[in-house]
Design a protein around this motif. Structure first.
Motif, short mmCIF file in Angstrom:
data_model
loop_
_atom_site.label_atom_id
_atom_site.label_comp_id
_atom_site.label_asym_id
_atom_site.label_seq_id
_atom_site.Cartn_x
_atom_site.Cartn_y
_atom_site.Cartn_z
N MET A 1 0.77 -1.22 -0.01
CA MET A 1 -0.05 0.03 0.00
C MET A 1 0.88 1.32 0.12
SD MET A 1 -2.98 1.05 2.64
CE MET A 1 -3.83 2.35 2.51
N ALA A 2 1.99 1.21 0.68
CA ALA A 2 2.94 2.55 0.63
C ALA A 2 3.42 2.82 -0.62
CB ALA A 2 3.99 2.21 1.78
N ARG A 3 3.39 1.88 -1.35
CA ARG A 3 4.16 2.25 -2.68
C ARG A 3 2.94 2.73 -3.69
NH1 ARG A 3 8.28 -2.81 -4.15
NH2 ARG A 3 9.71 -2.49 -2.28
N ARG A 4 1.89 2.70 -3.26
CA ARG A 4 0.64 3.37 -3.90
C ARG A 4 1.07 4.98 -4.47
NH1 ARG A 4 -4.65 0.17 -2.22
NH2 ARG A 4 -3.98 -1.79 -2.71
N PRO A 5 1.02 5.40 -5.67
CA PRO A 5 1.23 6.72 -5.81
C PRO A 5 0.15 7.50 -4.97
CG PRO A 5 1.54 5.71 -7.79
CD PRO A 5 0.87 4.64 -6.82
N ALA A 6 -1.09 7.10 -4.84
CA ALA A 6 -2.18 8.06 -4.29
C ALA A 6 -2.04 8.00 -2.54
CB ALA A 6 -3.48 7.23 -4.37
N VAL A 7 -1.44 7.00 -2.29
CA VAL A 7 -1.08 7.03 -0.73
C VAL A 7 0.18 8.07 -0.57
CG1 VAL A 7 -0.12 5.88 1.36
CG2 VAL A 7 -1.73 4.59 -0.42
N LEU A 8 1.27 8.17 -1.44
CA LEU A 8 2.20 9.01 -1.18
C LEU A 8 1.99 10.60 -1.54
CD1 LEU A 8 5.46 7.65 -3.35
CD2 LEU A 8 5.37 8.91 -1.20
N TRP A 9 0.79 10.76 -2.62
CA TRP A 9 0.45 12.05 -2.66
C TRP A 9 -0.25 12.71 -1.54
CZ3 TRP A 9 2.31 15.60 -5.93
CH2 TRP A 9 2.91 15.18 -7.05
N SER A 10 -1.16 11.72 -0.88
CA SER A 10 -1.99 12.39 0.07
C SER A 10 -1.11 12.47 1.42
CB SER A 10 -2.70 10.94 0.53
OG SER A 10 -3.96 10.55 -0.40
N ALA A 11 -0.08 11.85 1.57
CA ALA A 11 0.90 12.11 2.77
C ALA A 11 1.72 13.16 2.36
CB ALA A 11 1.92 10.71 2.77
N PHE A 12 1.92 13.59 1.17
CA PHE A 12 2.51 14.82 0.49
C PHE A 12 1.75 16.12 0.98
CE2 PHE A 12 2.63 18.01 -2.55
CZ PHE A 12 4.16 18.53 -2.70
N LEU A 13 0.63 16.04 0.62
CA LEU A 13 -0.58 17.26 0.77
C LEU A 13 -0.72 17.25 2.53
CD1 LEU A 13 -2.88 16.65 -2.05
CD2 LEU A 13 -1.21 18.37 -1.87
N ALA A 14 -0.96 16.20 3.12
CA ALA A 14 -1.09 16.41 4.63
C ALA A 14 0.20 16.79 5.38
CB ALA A 14 -1.39 14.78 5.25
N VAL A 15 1.40 16.27 5.14
CA VAL A 15 2.46 17.14 5.55
C VAL A 15 2.49 18.45 5.16
CG1 VAL A 15 5.06 17.20 5.66
CG2 VAL A 15 3.73 14.74 5.61
#
Length: 414
Positions: free
Chosen positions: A1-15
């Motif tokens: 799951m951590a490798r999914r781009p959507a998860v990365l982008w969500s973390a990026f925006l949240a941070v």
């Protein structure tokens, strides 16, 4: 799951949202440089009084471009405008990291790991990671290092732009020229682009003020967070008659004052230059011994960048952000071999956030616990510097075993 781009982008925006919220609302004003310094500079520039043109400025003139862009929502929402500039800038970096530009699943996995480290690093460093002009230079430098081996001319041109925003990325050009085989392309592109930008700066009427940032920075004393200042911070605690902390309103910073400070301040710039020059010589020797660029560029860049922090008389907390560029390159191209510097860099970021903004009042009050925290942070910078130098030296001393680490072949580097 951590490798999914959507998860990365969500973390990026949240941070980014969290760091902006803290930066704009916390009582210590972590984004004070943005709202209290950048905004007046921009407003004055729009009124005709352009910093770096009408009078000397602490930054090269191109730094004004992202500051002007942040005025997109008007002066009342300048902080939000700055956030938009930062999000767009960093989003370009994340999109680049996620782009499958090289062959093989391993490359994609390493780039995703590098992206996760970078997002976590920003969170650990805190609001200062987004609330300074350094965020633009780090983003540009990160992409430049990632493309350096396959597109050295692009890397050189990008670093010329970054250098005209803030000077430190120039050392990365030197590292690229030493480490890669197509060094001429990088050097020519850097010089040509830097000269072109310089002519553009002169064309707007800056004259001698175009280089005012050199003199503005060289006249500074020892800022309290700098590693060398740690000695006088402890002296100020135990013997206030021998050293003190003093606010310098003209540059909005705190410096140490006391016996030996002026002499130490005068030595720091020569030491910084000597450190960078010595590392470039070491890098050249290692490269001539047969070390491949894919092995050498990341640790050499890291050593030089951390050297800029260790021997810097300013030591502002946002300087720690510079570490991100070579570490992301190291993770993206060498994976596990960069675990130690990546972990140490993340720890340095976390401790730096304790120092600034949350513990800065305690630091100014010379509370012993905060001096311990600052001392540990500065000691960790020295350790990271030593580790990076050792990684470079090891490539020459044990080049054969290093090959068995199996980093990506140079043909597969981004």
């Amino acid at each position: 799951m951590a490798r999914r781009p959507a998860v990365l982008w969500s973390a990026f925006l949240a941070v980014h949202a969290w760091l902006a919220f803290v930066g704009l609302t916390h009582a210590t004003l972590p984004w004070g440089d943005v709202t209290l310094q950048y905004r007046p500079w921009v407003q004055n520039a729009l009124a005709g009084d352009i910093v770096g043109v009408s009078h000397p400025w602490v930054y090269p003139l191109v730094a004004l471009v992202p500051m002007l862009a942040a005025m997109v929502l008007g002066p009342e929402l300048y902080g939000i405008g700055w956030l938009l500039v930062v999000v767009v800038t960093n989003a370009v970096v994340l999109a680049f990291l996620l782009a499958r530009t090289g062959p093989g699943a391993r490359l994609g996995a390493l780039k995703i790991s590098a992206a996760w480290w970078w997002i976590g690093f920003l969170l650990l460093l805190g609001p200062v990671a987004l609330g300074r002009i350094d965020v633009t230079t780090v983003a540009i430098s990160m992409i430049a290092l990632l493309v350096a081996q396959r597109r050295p001319a692009v890397a050189g041109a990008l670093l010329a732009i970054a250098t005209w925003i803030k000077v430190w990325p120039a050392v990365l050009v030197a590292a690229i020229v030493v480490a890669i085989h197509r060094r001429g392309s990088a050097a020519i592109a850097f010089v040509a682009s830097a000269v072109a930008l310089g002519l553009g700066v002169l064309a707007v009427g800056s004259g001698a003020n175009s280089l005012g940032f050199i003199f503005e920075q060289s006249s500074r004393g020892l800022q309290i967070e700098a590693p060398v200042s740690t000695v006088w911070m402890w002296i100020a605690l135990v013997d206030p008659a021998s050293a003190t902390v003093q606010y310098i309103p003209t540059i909005n910073t705190f410096q140490v004052v006391g016996a030996g400070v002026a002499e130490a301040s005068a030595l720091m710039t020569p030491l910084l230059v000597a450190s960078s020059a010595s590392l470039l010589v070491l890098g050249a020797l290692v490269a001539r011994s047969g070390a491949r660029a894919v092995h050498l560029l990341a640790p050499l860049s890291l050593a030089i960048v951390v050297g800029l922090l260790v021997f810097n008389k300013v030591g502002s907390p946002q300087f720690v952000l510079w570490i991100a560029a070579p570490v992301v390159l190291g993770i993206a191209t060498q994976g596990r071999r960069f675990v130690a510097p990546a972990a140490l860099g993340a720890g340095i970021a976390a401790v730096t956030q304790i120092v600034y903004p949350f513990g800065y009042d305690a630091l100014l009050a010379l509370q012993p616990w905060m001096l311990v925290v600052l001392t540990l942070r500065n000691a960790a910078l020295v350790v990271l510097f030593g580790l990076a130098v050792h990684m470079v030296w090891r490539l020459r001393r044990a080049h054969g075993p290093v090959r068995r680490i199996h980093p990506l072949p140079e043909s597969q580097v981004i």
